[in-house]
Design a protein around this motif. Sequence first.
Motif, PDB file in Angstrom:
ATOM      1  N   CYS A  26       0.827  -1.209   0.000  1.00 22.32           N
ATOM      2  CA  CYS A  26       0.000   0.000   0.000  1.00 22.32           C
ATOM      3  C   CYS A  26       0.864   1.263   0.000  1.00 22.32           C
ATOM      4  O   CYS A  26       0.548   2.241  -0.688  1.00 22.32           O
ATOM      5  CB  CYS A  26      -0.960   0.000   1.187  1.00 22.32           C
ATOM      6  N   LEU A  30       0.728   4.095  -2.900  1.00 21.28           N
ATOM      7  CA  LEU A  30       0.505   5.515  -2.588  1.00 21.28           C
ATOM      8  C   LEU A  30       1.654   6.384  -3.095  1.00 21.28           C
ATOM      9  O   LEU A  30       1.430   7.475  -3.627  1.00 21.28           O
ATOM     10  CB  LEU A  30       0.312   5.707  -1.091  1.00 21.28           C
ATOM     11  N   THR A  31       2.873   5.898  -2.948  1.00 21.11           N
ATOM     12  CA  THR A  31       4.035   6.642  -3.455  1.00 21.11           C
ATOM     13  C   THR A  31       3.987   6.750  -4.974  1.00 21.11           C
ATOM     14  O   THR A  31       4.272   7.813  -5.533  1.00 21.11           O
ATOM     15  CB  THR A  31       5.335   5.956  -3.002  1.00 21.11           C
ATOM     16  N   LYS A  34       1.396   9.343  -6.062  1.00 18.38           N
ATOM     17  CA  LYS A  34       1.873  10.714  -5.879  1.00 18.38           C
ATOM     18  C   LYS A  34       2.957  11.056  -6.900  1.00 18.38           C
ATOM     19  O   LYS A  34       3.012  12.169  -7.416  1.00 18.38           O
ATOM     20  CB  LYS A  34       2.411  10.916  -4.456  1.00 18.38           C
ATOM     21  N   GLY A  39      -3.380  10.971  -8.325  1.00 21.13           N
ATOM     22  CA  GLY A  39      -4.281  11.233  -7.208  1.00 21.13           C
ATOM     23  C   GLY A  39      -5.368  12.240  -7.498  1.00 21.13           C
ATOM     24  O   GLY A  39      -6.465  12.156  -6.967  1.00 21.13           O
ATOM     25  N   ASP A  45      -6.150   6.440  -4.795  1.00 27.68           N
ATOM     26  CA  ASP A  45      -5.494   6.753  -3.527  1.00 27.68           C
ATOM     27  C   ASP A  45      -6.442   6.582  -2.345  1.00 27.68           C
ATOM     28  O   ASP A  45      -6.023   6.147  -1.273  1.00 27.68           O
ATOM     29  CB  ASP A  45      -4.863   8.140  -3.541  1.00 27.68           C
ATOM     30  N   THR A  48      -6.743   2.842  -1.785  1.00 25.77           N
ATOM     31  CA  THR A  48      -5.500   2.380  -1.168  1.00 25.77           C
ATOM     32  C   THR A  48      -5.453   2.753   0.310  1.00 25.77           C
ATOM     33  O   THR A  48      -4.990   1.961   1.132  1.00 25.77           O
ATOM     34  CB  THR A  48      -4.280   2.970  -1.902  1.00 25.77           C
ATOM     35  N   ALA A  49      -5.954   3.921   0.649  1.00 26.19           N
ATOM     36  CA  ALA A  49      -5.995   4.328   2.058  1.00 26.19           C
ATOM     37  C   ALA A  49      -6.919   3.413   2.854  1.00 26.19           C
ATOM     38  O   ALA A  49      -6.608   3.041   3.996  1.00 26.19           O
ATOM     39  CB  ALA A  49      -6.434   5.777   2.176  1.00 26.19           C
TER      40      ALA A  49
END
Length: 104
Positions: A26, A30-31, A34, A39, A45, A48-49
């Motif tokens: 995850c 997320l990286t 970004k 995003g 995103d 994923t959160a």
Amino acid sequence: MQPDNNNNNNKAPQILNASSNFLGFCFLVLTSIKLFKFGAVTIIDEVTAVSFVLFMCSCLCAFLSIRSRTKRAELYEAIAEYTFLAGLFSIFFMTILFVLEIIH
């Protein structure tokens, strides 16, 4: 190696290991989102959160199941198992969204 006679915690160590690996996944997603600036145009995103929170809850409950010496160990293990399964479904959904976004 002797078989584990305690049936209460037979799945918790595997859930803890797999959940912590998916937490790293995850972070990687997320990286990447970004870095590639996806995003602003996708919901990947946010999904994923949600996956991150589910796997974190699964890790915590699996750890509590391993450390607990009471009947609550079974409850913690069940919660860890179900949140891990929910996290897998959200990862599946996120992967489908990611693939569709790259193809599009």
